[in-house]
Scaffold this motif. Structure first.
Motif, short mmCIF file in Angstrom:
data_model
loop_
_atom_site.label_atom_id
_atom_site.label_comp_id
_atom_site.label_asym_id
_atom_site.label_seq_id
_atom_site.Cartn_x
_atom_site.Cartn_y
_atom_site.Cartn_z
N UNK A 46 0.84 -1.20 0.00
CA UNK A 46 0.00 0.00 0.00
C UNK A 46 0.87 1.25 0.00
N UNK A 47 0.39 2.26 -0.71
CA UNK A 47 1.08 3.55 -0.81
C UNK A 47 0.02 4.63 -0.70
N UNK A 48 0.19 5.60 0.22
CA UNK A 48 -0.83 6.63 0.41
C UNK A 48 -0.89 7.61 -0.75
N UNK A 49 -1.95 8.38 -0.78
CA UNK A 49 -2.10 9.45 -1.75
C UNK A 49 -3.03 9.10 -2.89
N UNK A 50 -3.03 9.99 -3.89
CA UNK A 50 -3.90 9.85 -5.05
C UNK A 50 -3.10 9.81 -6.35
N UNK A 51 -1.80 9.64 -6.28
CA UNK A 51 -0.96 9.61 -7.47
C UNK A 51 -1.23 8.33 -8.27
N UNK A 52 -0.64 8.25 -9.46
CA UNK A 52 -0.83 7.04 -10.27
C UNK A 52 -0.15 5.82 -9.66
N UNK A 53 0.74 6.02 -8.70
CA UNK A 53 1.39 4.89 -8.03
C UNK A 53 0.75 4.58 -6.67
N UNK A 54 -0.21 5.39 -6.24
CA UNK A 54 -0.83 5.23 -4.92
C UNK A 54 -1.86 4.10 -4.90
N UNK A 55 -2.24 3.72 -3.67
CA UNK A 55 -3.24 2.68 -3.48
C UNK A 55 -2.59 1.34 -3.22
N UNK A 56 -3.37 0.28 -3.32
CA UNK A 56 -2.82 -1.06 -3.10
C UNK A 56 -2.24 -1.63 -4.40
#
Length: 142
Positions: A46-56
């Motif tokens: 998981x990576x926080x934020x709303x970037x194209x790399x964020x999310x699970x």
């Protein structure tokens, strides 16, 4: 009594160090098959934020695609510390990159849970989530 972990063998500190170093070396040297060898097939990052790399990122292939995406954005990874926990390690990193007038300068902690010699989950914590939202945007990498 919680019995859910009775069949889990805790990784040794030596195993944790080996997995941490293998992950970082694989990332720095684009050794994706080596990275895959230490990631459970059903692992999640998981990576926080709303970037194209964020999310699970669900599964080893998705985790490797995320790592490749970080590299395509030119991110440099400086290891600050490896911190040991009961079930895994935390990688304390200083990540930097630049593009045009944007500068990425992040303190990063990646908490890795380890089971049976493989990373089963990774959770990233960032010092500047807004910064990654601005830096990792569509159209920069294809």
């Amino acid at each position: 009594m919680n019995t859910s972990n009775q069949n889990t063998i805790l990784p040794t500190d030596e195993e944790k160090l080996h997995i941490a170093n293998t992950f970082l070396t694989s990332l720095k040297n684009d050794e994706w098959d080596t990275m895959r060898s230490i990631i459970a097939p059903d692992a999640i990052w998981t990576l926080p934020g709303t970037s194209i790399l964020s999310g699970p990122a669900n599964g080893a292939d998705a985790i490797i695609r995320r790592a490749q995406g970080l590299k395509r954005f030119g991110v440099k990874f400086q290891l600050m510390h490896i911190l040991y926990g009961l079930h895994g390690v935390t990688l304390s990193l200083h990540n930097t990159s630049s593009r045009d007038n944007l500068i990425l300068d992040e303190q990063v902690a990646i908490v890795c849970q380890i089971n049976d010699g493989k990373i089963t989950s990774m959770a990233t914590y960032l010092s500047d989530v807004a910064g990654i939202n601005q830096f990792f945007v569509p159209g920069i990498i294809d």
